[in-house]
Design a protein around this motif. Structure first.
Motif, PDB file in Angstrom:
ATOM      1  N   ILE A 129      32.152  39.236  49.408  1.00 30.79           N
ATOM      2  CA  ILE A 129      33.497  38.852  48.973  1.00 30.79           C
ATOM      3  C   ILE A 129      33.441  38.764  47.447  1.00 30.79           C
ATOM      4  N   GLY A 130      34.198  39.606  46.775  1.00 36.82           N
ATOM      5  CA  GLY A 130      34.116  39.577  45.324  1.00 36.82           C
ATOM      6  C   GLY A 130      35.026  40.584  44.649  1.00 36.82           C
ATOM      7  N   GLU A 131      35.266  40.458  43.322  1.00 36.01           N
ATOM      8  CA  GLU A 131      34.706  39.305  42.661  1.00 36.01           C
ATOM      9  C   GLU A 131      35.730  38.183  42.647  1.00 36.01           C
ATOM     10  N   ILE A 132      35.263  36.978  42.849  1.00 34.26           N
ATOM     11  CA  ILE A 132      36.146  35.824  42.974  1.00 34.26           C
ATOM     12  C   ILE A 132      35.653  34.723  42.028  1.00 34.26           C
ATOM     13  N   GLY A 133      36.491  33.733  41.805  1.00 37.99           N
ATOM     14  CA  GLY A 133      36.042  32.642  40.934  1.00 37.99           C
ATOM     15  C   GLY A 133      37.160  32.075  40.094  1.00 37.99           C
ATOM     16  N   MET A 134      36.805  31.743  38.838  1.00 34.00           N
ATOM     17  CA  MET A 134      37.780  31.197  37.902  1.00 34.00           C
ATOM     18  C   MET A 134      37.543  31.776  36.510  1.00 34.00           C
ATOM     19  N   ASP A 135      38.626  31.971  35.785  1.00 33.25           N
ATOM     20  CA  ASP A 135      38.555  32.460  34.409  1.00 33.25           C
ATOM     21  C   ASP A 135      39.525  31.634  33.573  1.00 33.25           C
ATOM     22  N   LEU A 136      38.969  30.765  32.731  1.00 36.22           N
ATOM     23  CA  LEU A 136      39.800  29.919  31.868  1.00 36.22           C
ATOM     24  C   LEU A 136      39.707  30.356  30.414  1.00 36.22           C
ATOM     25  N   TYR A 137      39.186  31.563  30.189  1.00 34.93           N
ATOM     26  CA  TYR A 137      39.008  32.070  28.828  1.00 34.93           C
ATOM     27  C   TYR A 137      40.316  32.632  28.274  1.00 34.93           C
ATOM     28  N   TRP A 138      40.984  33.448  29.061  1.00 37.70           N
ATOM     29  CA  TRP A 138      42.185  34.122  28.571  1.00 37.70           C
ATOM     30  C   TRP A 138      43.445  33.300  28.766  1.00 37.70           C
ATOM     31  N   ASP A 139      43.563  32.668  29.943  1.00 33.74           N
ATOM     32  CA  ASP A 139      44.846  32.069  30.305  1.00 33.74           C
ATOM     33  C   ASP A 139      44.608  30.955  31.327  1.00 33.74           C
ATOM     34  N   LYS A 140      45.210  29.801  31.093  1.00 36.66           N
ATOM     35  CA  LYS A 140      45.045  28.673  32.013  1.00 36.66           C
ATOM     36  C   LYS A 140      46.315  28.400  32.817  1.00 36.66           C
ATOM     37  N   THR A 141      47.223  29.366  32.818  1.00 39.53           N
ATOM     38  CA  THR A 141      48.506  29.189  33.491  1.00 39.53           C
ATOM     39  C   THR A 141      48.339  28.944  34.982  1.00 39.53           C
ATOM     40  N   PHE A 142      47.397  29.673  35.597  1.00 43.14           N
ATOM     41  CA  PHE A 142      47.280  29.646  37.058  1.00 43.14           C
ATOM     42  C   PHE A 142      45.980  28.970  37.515  1.00 43.14           C
ATOM     43  N   VAL A 143      45.606  27.908  36.839  1.00 44.07           N
ATOM     44  CA  VAL A 143      44.356  27.212  37.171  1.00 44.07           C
ATOM     45  C   VAL A 143      44.340  26.750  38.623  1.00 44.07           C
ATOM     46  N   GLU A 144      45.392  26.087  39.057  1.00 37.24           N
ATOM     47  CA  GLU A 144      45.422  25.559  40.418  1.00 37.24           C
ATOM     48  C   GLU A 144      45.431  26.688  41.438  1.00 37.24           C
ATOM     49  N   GLN A 145      46.142  27.766  41.132  1.00 40.66           N
ATOM     50  CA  GLN A 145      46.158  28.921  42.039  1.00 40.66           C
ATOM     51  C   GLN A 145      44.775  29.572  42.109  1.00 40.66           C
ATOM     52  N   GLN A 146      44.086  29.634  40.969  1.00 37.43           N
ATOM     53  CA  GLN A 146      42.725  30.183  40.967  1.00 37.43           C
ATOM     54  C   GLN A 146      41.805  29.349  41.853  1.00 37.43           C
ATOM     55  N   LYS A 147      41.942  28.035  41.757  1.00 37.29           N
ATOM     56  CA  LYS A 147      41.113  27.154  42.587  1.00 37.29           C
ATOM     57  C   LYS A 147      41.381  27.397  44.067  1.00 37.29           C
ATOM     58  N   GLU A 148      42.651  27.466  44.434  1.00 32.47           N
ATOM     59  CA  GLU A 148      43.002  27.668  45.841  1.00 32.47           C
ATOM     60  C   GLU A 148      42.512  29.027  46.334  1.00 32.47           C
TER      61      GLU A 148
END
Length: 267
Positions: free
Chosen positions: A105-124
């Motif tokens: 399953i990939g690639e998955i995770g979180m990216d807070l470098y470019w944009d933090k707009t969808f932080v909660e959606q990334q977590k979910e």
């Protein structure tokens, strides 16, 4: 050697993809693992999986920088492909399509470098895909840019020791490396190892080679002396030589052990 992370379906390879792959095979690469990004990258990836069965192996997942308001729709597509692949695996090999299923399953995770707009959606999205990995008995390929500890917290939230995989494009500290290893994950080491100020010279000499795998992340992050140019799979030996030097082992030993490490994940 096994290339554990390469976007060989990317349009930048459209003019010379066959020649690029020929160079990779000539360099001794036996398998190429392809991470997915979103629904737009699936067709190209799966075409390569069919063209090069058991060599170009696809993953299925939603990349964190592609997580937007419609991420749940994207996750339905991911789950649908995983279900179809699981059904195909029940058929005789001669009838099986879908590139013989997905390697991870990939690639998955979180990216807070470019944009933090969808932080909660990334977590979910990450949590959903972790559970899909466990359901389908697959490992996960993690993208964690400027978000290592956030991803660690989510892995610990899942709380299942069967969840394993790779922290792709690892460029973190020794403390972060040790934490990933403690969680049972491999470190994906690529072109950054060759960068003068890449930081991996402060990490790789202090960990065991059994914890790493090799990757290019092509077409991105080309190693020195190609830094700033298009990266490709054939540059794995350059990365391997630098990593072997840092870890004070022969490149032959590094190739053997990292290939074993990768194979243990996928089988």
């Amino acid at each position: 050697m096994i290339e554990t992370h390469a976007h060989i379906y990317d349009e930048v390879f459209n003019e010379d993809r066959t020649q690029m792959l020929d160079r990779a095979f000539a360099a001794g690469i036996t398998q190429i693992w392809m991470p997915n990004c979103d629904h737009t990258t699936i067709d190209g990836m799966m075409a390569l999986a069919e063209q090069y069965p058991n060599v170009c192996l696809p993953m299925m997942g939603l990349h964190p920088t592609y997580v937007k308001d419609d991420f749940q729709k994207e996750l339905y597509i991911v789950e649908d492909w995983l279900n179809k692949a699981a059904q195909q695996q029940l058929l005789p090999q001669t009838e099986a399509g879908l590139g013989r299923g997905f390697v991870a399953i990939g690639e998955i995770g979180m990216d807070l470098y470019w944009d933090k707009t969808f932080v909660e959606q990334q977590k979910e999205a990450f949590l959903v895909q972790c559970h899909l990995a466990l359901k389908h008995n697959l490992w996960i390929d993690i993208h964690s840019r400027s978000a290592f500890w956030e991803v660690v917290e989510l892995i610990e939230q899942v709380g299942n020791p069967l969840l394993k995989g790779i922290f792709h494009c690892f460029t973190g500290t020794l403390e972060e490396a040790q934490k990933a290893i403690e969680l049972g994950f491999k470190l994906g080491i690529g072109g950054v190892a060759t960068f003068k100020n890449g930081g991996l010279d402060k990490v790789l000499p202090y960990i065991d080679v059994e914890h790493i795998v090799l990757e290019t992340d092509c077409p991105y992050l080309a190693p020195v002396p190609y830094r700033g140019k298009r990266n490709e799979v054939a540059y794995i030996p350059i990365i391997a030589q630098k990593v072997a030097d840092l870890m004070q082992i022969t490149v032959e030993e590094l190739a053997r052990i990292t290939t074993q490490n990768a194979a243990q994940l996928s089988y």
